[in-house]
Scaffold this motif. Structure first.
Motif, PDB file in Angstrom:
ATOM      1  N   THR A   1      -5.642   6.082   6.093  1.00  0.00           N
ATOM      2  CA  THR A   1      -6.926   5.704   5.500  1.00  0.00           C
ATOM      3  C   THR A   1      -6.937   6.014   4.011  1.00  0.00           C
ATOM      4  O   THR A   1      -7.442   5.221   3.195  1.00  0.00           O
ATOM      5  CB  THR A   1      -8.072   6.439   6.218  1.00  0.00           C
ATOM      6  OG1 THR A   1      -8.054   6.099   7.611  1.00  0.00           O
ATOM      7  CG2 THR A   1      -9.423   6.047   5.625  1.00  0.00           C
ATOM      8  N   ARG A   2      -6.369   7.166   3.637  1.00  0.00           N
ATOM      9  CA  ARG A   2      -6.302   7.519   2.212  1.00  0.00           C
ATOM     10  C   ARG A   2      -5.413   6.542   1.436  1.00  0.00           C
ATOM     11  O   ARG A   2      -5.613   6.317   0.245  1.00  0.00           O
ATOM     12  CB  ARG A   2      -5.778   8.950   2.059  1.00  0.00           C
ATOM     13  CG  ARG A   2      -6.775  10.020   2.492  1.00  0.00           C
ATOM     14  CD  ARG A   2      -6.337  11.406   2.030  1.00  0.00           C
ATOM     15  NE  ARG A   2      -5.063  11.801   2.622  1.00  0.00           N
ATOM     16  CZ  ARG A   2      -4.957  12.469   3.769  1.00  0.00           C
ATOM     17  NH1 ARG A   2      -6.056  12.791   4.457  1.00  0.00           N
ATOM     18  NH2 ARG A   2      -3.772  12.813   4.235  1.00  0.00           N
ATOM     19  N   GLN A   3      -4.449   5.937   2.131  1.00  0.00           N
ATOM     20  CA  GLN A   3      -3.560   4.971   1.471  1.00  0.00           C
ATOM     21  C   GLN A   3      -4.187   3.581   1.388  1.00  0.00           C
ATOM     22  O   GLN A   3      -3.600   2.677   0.773  1.00  0.00           O
ATOM     23  CB  GLN A   3      -2.222   4.890   2.218  1.00  0.00           C
ATOM     24  CG  GLN A   3      -1.356   6.135   2.068  1.00  0.00           C
ATOM     25  CD  GLN A   3      -0.034   6.003   2.805  1.00  0.00           C
ATOM     26  OE1 GLN A   3       0.050   6.303   3.996  1.00  0.00           O
ATOM     27  NE2 GLN A   3       0.996   5.554   2.099  1.00  0.00           N
ATOM     28  N   GLY A   4      -5.341   3.402   2.030  1.00  0.00           N
ATOM     29  CA  GLY A   4      -6.021   2.115   1.953  1.00  0.00           C
ATOM     30  C   GLY A   4      -5.895   1.252   3.188  1.00  0.00           C
ATOM     31  O   GLY A   4      -6.347   0.102   3.201  1.00  0.00           O
TER      32      GLY A   4
ATOM     33  N   LEU B   1       0.822  -1.219   0.000  1.00  0.00           N
ATOM     34  CA  LEU B   1       0.000   0.000   0.000  1.00  0.00           C
ATOM     35  C   LEU B   1       0.854   1.267   0.000  1.00  0.00           C
ATOM     36  O   LEU B   1       0.318   2.377  -0.056  1.00  0.00           O
ATOM     37  CB  LEU B   1      -0.934   0.009   1.218  1.00  0.00           C
ATOM     38  CG  LEU B   1      -2.025  -1.072   1.237  1.00  0.00           C
ATOM     39  CD1 LEU B   1      -2.765  -1.056   2.567  1.00  0.00           C
ATOM     40  CD2 LEU B   1      -3.006  -0.855   0.084  1.00  0.00           C
ATOM     41  N   GLY B   2       2.164   1.095   0.083  1.00  0.00           N
ATOM     42  CA  GLY B   2       3.051   2.253   0.067  1.00  0.00           C
ATOM     43  C   GLY B   2       3.365   2.810   1.443  1.00  0.00           C
ATOM     44  O   GLY B   2       3.951   3.895   1.563  1.00  0.00           O
ATOM     45  N   VAL B   3       2.993   2.092   2.502  1.00  0.00           N
ATOM     46  CA  VAL B   3       3.283   2.543   3.869  1.00  0.00           C
ATOM     47  C   VAL B   3       4.684   2.073   4.235  1.00  0.00           C
ATOM     48  O   VAL B   3       5.003   0.887   4.127  1.00  0.00           O
ATOM     49  CB  VAL B   3       2.254   1.982   4.870  1.00  0.00           C
ATOM     50  CG1 VAL B   3       2.588   2.443   6.282  1.00  0.00           C
ATOM     51  CG2 VAL B   3       0.847   2.402   4.474  1.00  0.00           C
TER      52      VAL B   3
END
Length: 219
Positions: A167-170, A130-132
């Protein structure tokens, strides 16, 4: 000769009698009592008042209204600092410290425990997809063991910002919770203050922390 002495005694006695009775006061110059003059204090400040001035009502000063205020919320170090600084002011009021609700020292954004190391590894891989990038697996024993920390913050506002970003990142399973030891918050009550004392106390408190002012019951 005898008649002369008799007449002299009669005249002398009559004169003394008249002097004692005050019959001769009109013939004598005014002679104030020297002893009373010596007992007078600041005779030059004496002045005669008119009837109107003597009978005018005396103005009575309005009573001074004393207030009770409560200032807070302070952390314990801030409360100690405020109490110490208050001693330097000309305020004759001993502060009364009142403990408020406990609050967590920090806020953590986290994903609950994944049960074991394998579960934590799978969740970590999902976060990377997810890019985190800023996270780590919680190793401390307890209900969050093998959970995922996504950031620890000193304020709830900063934690809310981080959660919204995730949350915006999923990321759907993240939440916010207390982290670390809790710290007490205190309010300081000051009784019997005049207007100048209230102003001085509020100005001092503003230099220590951002606090609210509340009224409190007078003793």
């Amino acid at each position: 000769m005898l008649k002369f002495l008799l007449c002299f005694l009669l005249v002398t006695n009559a004169g003394l009698f008249a002097l004692q009775r005050g019959y001769l006061d009109a013939l004598l110059p005014d002679q104030p009592d020297p002893q009373r003059l010596q007992l007078q204090r600041d005779p030059e400040r004496l002045r005669l008042l008119s009837f109107e001035a003597a009978t005018a009502p005396v103005a009575v000063a309005a009573p001074v209204t004393l207030a009770c205020i409560e200032l807070g919320d302070f952390s314990e170090p801030e409360a100690v600092h405020f109490e110490a600084a208050l001693g330097a002011l000309d305020i004759r009021s001993t502060p009364v410290r009142r403990r408020l609700a406990e609050e967590p020292a920090s806020q953590i954004v986290f994903i609950p425990s994944q049960g074991d190391k394998e579960g934590a590894d799978r969740k970590s891989a999902e976060l990377r997809r997810l890019g985190v990038k800023d996270f780590y697996v919680l190793q401390t024993a307890g209900e969050r063991h093998f959970g995922i920390s996504l950031g620890v913050f000193r304020s709830r506002g900063a934690a809310d910002v981080r959660l919204a970003e995730l949350t915006r990142q999923g990321v759907r399973s993240a939440r916010i919770g207390a982290f670390g030891n809790t710290g007490s918050r205190f309010a300081m009550q000051l009784h019997d203050l005049d207007d100048a004392g209230v102003t001085a106390a509020i100005e001092l408190a503003a230099t220590v922390a951002k606090v609210a002012r509340r009224e409190c019951a007078a003793r």
